[in-house]
Structures are given as structure tokens and as C-alpha cells.
Write a protein that holds these residues in place. Structure first.
Motif, mmCIF file in Angstrom:
data_model
loop_
_atom_site.group_PDB
_atom_site.id
_atom_site.type_symbol
_atom_site.label_atom_id
_atom_site.label_comp_id
_atom_site.label_asym_id
_atom_site.label_seq_id
_atom_site.Cartn_x
_atom_site.Cartn_y
_atom_site.Cartn_z
ATOM 1 N N ALA A 1 1.430 45.670 67.287
ATOM 2 C CA ALA A 1 0.353 45.744 68.227
ATOM 3 C C ALA A 1 -0.536 44.718 68.152
ATOM 4 N N LEU A 2 -0.809 43.837 67.198
ATOM 5 C CA LEU A 2 -1.590 42.484 67.119
ATOM 6 C C LEU A 2 -0.894 41.432 67.825
ATOM 7 N N ALA A 3 0.400 41.328 67.475
ATOM 8 C CA ALA A 3 1.046 40.177 68.259
ATOM 9 C C ALA A 3 1.229 40.557 69.829
ATOM 10 N N SER B 1 -0.182 38.265 72.648
ATOM 11 C CA SER B 1 0.560 37.548 73.808
ATOM 12 C C SER B 1 -0.091 38.073 75.325
ATOM 13 N N MET B 2 -0.622 39.129 75.402
ATOM 14 C CA MET B 2 -1.394 39.665 76.539
ATOM 15 C C MET B 2 -2.462 38.564 76.961
ATOM 16 N N TRP B 3 -3.420 38.491 75.864
ATOM 17 C CA TRP B 3 -4.396 37.552 75.814
ATOM 18 C C TRP B 3 -3.928 36.333 76.318
ATOM 19 N N SER B 4 -2.876 35.615 75.766
ATOM 20 C CA SER B 4 -2.515 34.319 76.042
ATOM 21 C C SER B 4 -2.124 34.274 77.570
ATOM 22 N N ALA B 5 -1.442 35.089 77.874
ATOM 23 C CA ALA B 5 -1.046 35.254 79.186
ATOM 24 C C ALA B 5 -1.707 35.421 80.087
ATOM 25 N N ALA B 6 -3.069 36.089 80.049
ATOM 26 C CA ALA B 6 -4.128 36.351 81.089
ATOM 27 C C ALA B 6 -4.614 34.934 81.080
ATOM 28 N N SER B 7 -5.063 34.158 79.989
ATOM 29 C CA SER B 7 -5.737 32.982 80.014
ATOM 30 C C SER B 7 -4.873 31.977 80.747
ATOM 31 N N ASN C 1 0.058 27.059 70.826
ATOM 32 C CA ASN C 1 1.029 27.907 71.043
ATOM 33 C C ASN C 1 0.986 29.317 70.922
ATOM 34 N N PRO C 2 -0.092 30.037 71.432
ATOM 35 C CA PRO C 2 -0.429 31.473 71.222
ATOM 36 C C PRO C 2 0.772 32.410 71.778
ATOM 37 N N MET C 3 1.325 32.089 72.874
ATOM 38 C CA MET C 3 2.427 32.804 73.374
ATOM 39 C C MET C 3 3.658 32.925 72.587
ATOM 40 N N ALA C 4 3.776 31.529 71.998
ATOM 41 C CA ALA C 4 4.857 31.581 71.229
ATOM 42 C C ALA C 4 4.821 32.378 69.849
ATOM 43 N N VAL C 5 3.555 32.119 69.246
ATOM 44 C CA VAL C 5 3.219 32.765 67.841
ATOM 45 C C VAL C 5 3.387 34.420 68.263
#
Length: 309
Positions: A196-198, A202-208, A237-241
Motif C-alpha cells: 500500500a505504501l509503495a 508510485s502514484m505520487w511519482s507518476a502524477a508528478s 528515482n521514486p518510481m523505481a523505489v
């Protein structure tokens, strides 16, 4: 010693792998003939002397010759290892035996292919990854909603392949090959929390990336602007994380140590092969702005803020 490791060429690393593989193969065959438990776990009911008749010269001796730099041995050993890995996977799937043999040969095949590329080309040809739909291209000028839509499709495809289909195959193989180790319920719950956290990251990173970067996470529609806001303030690299953490979480929820290992190996591949190419492209396009951002923000783990007095 550290300086020696750093000065080794890619070709030397490939030959070193084949040398280590030759030693490991020899040790394994000794164990097969000395300990029945090792023979059963790795070969099942296969005729060990008959298998050894082919495998010792083609795998063990072949790896030694490949380590010595003989190109023909590199080709033959890699081909034989890949063939045996496929055969052992099929055998373990049909019979439910020799799961450890299938897993070890699959690892040897992947390692041999990578080492062969290093020995034969003398370099790490990571640019091979940037072909076809994965070639770096700027996103077309469009409204944010269009970028968000493309990003959503990319996430759905990525999740279906890397977080559902491949882990499902791994879980089935893990059970069928007799490699499954039960996980405590608490570990599975922790996996759900991590997922859930990851997923939120990912959604936050994708929106940004879509709104502020005017692009998508995939190379086929790279952002037109350097994104340094949102989760990109903390790691580069938050998307990769987020993606790697989701892979680990799927493994924990499924109770599969092999899926966890698969996700961690994916992180190593991404960090060693994909990230340098991506950051080189960002530096070429954004120059000093990206260099300043790279020096200020860590790649994986957020840095502690500096406290000035």
C-alpha cells in the motif's frame, strides 16, 4: 585489492565468472557423488553418471576454458548451460523433483549469458536496452490529462507483467519444484502494508512526472522538464523505489522467497544498467540543473537534512 577490482575490464569480469563457475561445478559434482541428499535434491532420479558424462566436459571443463579466454568454449558452454537449464526446469515441473538443480542451473544460465556478452564484446552493451519502444524519446506536447492517461496505461501494463504474471509463474514453479518455505502470517500482513505504501509512492511519482514533467515514466515518452518536486525532492528515482518495493511486497504477500529475490535482482539490474543511461540522458538535456539536483538528492535513500548552526 580494491584498486585491482576497480581496474578490471568487463572482459576480465566475464572470465572471472566462468572461472568461478568451473570451480562451483566441480565442487557440485563431487558433492553429487559423495552425498545422496545433494544428488536427490539437484538431479532427482536422473542417472548421475550419464549426466556427468556430458556435463563435466561441457560445463565444468568448458567453463574453465572460457575463463582462459577461448571464445569457442564461451559459445559452447553458454549454449550447453542454457539447454540444461531449460531441460532441468521442464524435468522439475513435470516430476516435482530436482527443484534445486533447476534453480541453480537457471542462475548459471543467466550468469553465463551475461559473462559471455562481457567476454565476447569486451563491454557492457547496456544500450541494447534502448531499442524499439524503449528508445529514449521526448513526450509529445499535450495536456496534462493526456500524459496522465498514458502513464496510467503504462502502470497497468507494468503491473500486469511484472507484479502479477511473472510472480505468478515464479510462485507456481516454487511450489512445483519443492522450494516453497511457508511465511508467517505477520510477514504477509507486513507485505500488504508495504504494498500500500509503495503503491501510493508510485502514484505520487507518476502524477508528478505527468503534470510537472510533461511526460511519462517510460523512455518512449520522456518528460520534457526536469522534475524536482513531489517525491523527487527526497530521492531521484521514486518510481523505481516504488516499483521494486511493490515487487518485494508481492513476494511477502504470496509467501514466496523467490519472488522477493526476483524483485531484488530486478533492482540490481535497473541500478546497474538502466539508471546510468537515464541519468546520462537527463544530464545531456538539462545540464547544470540536473547535476546540481543529482548532487543534492540521493538516488535510493533520502539524505538527512544538513543542520547549520
Amino acid at each position: 585489492m580494491g584498486e585491482l577490482w576497480r581496474r578490471m575490464s568487463p572482459r576480465s569480469w566475464g572470465r572471472l565468472f566462468f572461472g568461478a563457475q568451473a570451480l562451483a561445478g566441480a565442487a557440485w559434482w563431487i558433492a553429487v557423488f559423495v552425498w545422496p541428499g545433494i544428488r536427490t535434491a539437484t538431479l532427482g532420479s536422473l542417472d548421475a553418471p550419464l549426466v556427468a558424462l556430458l556435463d563435466i566436459p561441457l560445463f565444468v571443463l568448458g567453463s574453465a576454458l572460457a575463463a582462459a579466454g577461448l571464445r569457442a568454449a564461451v559459445w559452447s558452454t553458454t549454449g550447453w548451460t542454457t539447454l540444461v537449464a531449460a531441460g532441468m526446469a521442464l524435468y522439475a515441473t513435470v516430476t516435482g523433483a530436482a527443484g534445486w538443480g533447476a534453480l541453480l542451473m537457471a542462475a548459471a544460465a543467466l550468469g553465463s549469458i551475461g559473462a559471455a556478452v562481457l567476454v565476447l564484446t569486451g563491454r557492457v552493451p547496456s544500450e541494447w536496452l534502448l531499442r524499439g519502444p524503449f528508445r529514449f524519446r521526448l513526450a509529445a506536447t499535450a495536456r496534462p490529462v493526456a500524459h496522465l492517461s498514458r502513464t496510467a496505461v503504462q502502470i497497468l501494463v507494468f503491473s500486469a507483467v511484472f507484479l502479477v504474471a511473472l510472480p505468478a509463474v515464479i510462485v507456481v514453479a516454487e511450489h512445483r519444484w519443492g522450494l516453497h518455505v511457508p511465511f508467517p502470517v505477520a510477514v504477509r500482513i507486513a507485505g500488504a502494508v508495504l504494498f500500500a505504501l509503495a503503491f501510493a509512492l508510485s502514484m505520487w511519482s507518476a502524477a508528478s512526472m505527468s503534470v510537472q514533467g510533461e511526460g511519462t515514466p517510460l523512455p518512449s515518452a520522456m518528460p520534457r522538464r526536469l522534475v524536482v518536486a513531489g517525491p523527487y525532492r527526497f530521492v531521484r528515482n521514486p518510481m523505481a523505489v516504488g516499483g521494486i518495493a511493490q515487487g518485494v511486497a508481492v513476494g511477502l504477500m504470496a509467501g514466496s522467497w523467490l519472488v522477493v529475490l526476483y524483485a531484488l535482482c530486478g533492482s540490481l539490474v535497473w541500478n546497474a544498467l538502466v539508471r546510468p543511461l537515464e541519468e546520462a540522458d537527463l544530464e545531456a538535456r538539462f545540464g547544470a540543473d540536473f547535476r546540481a539536483y543529482r548532487d543534492r538528492v540521493a538516488c535510493w535513500i533520502p539524505r538527512r537534512p544538513r543542520i547549520t548552526v
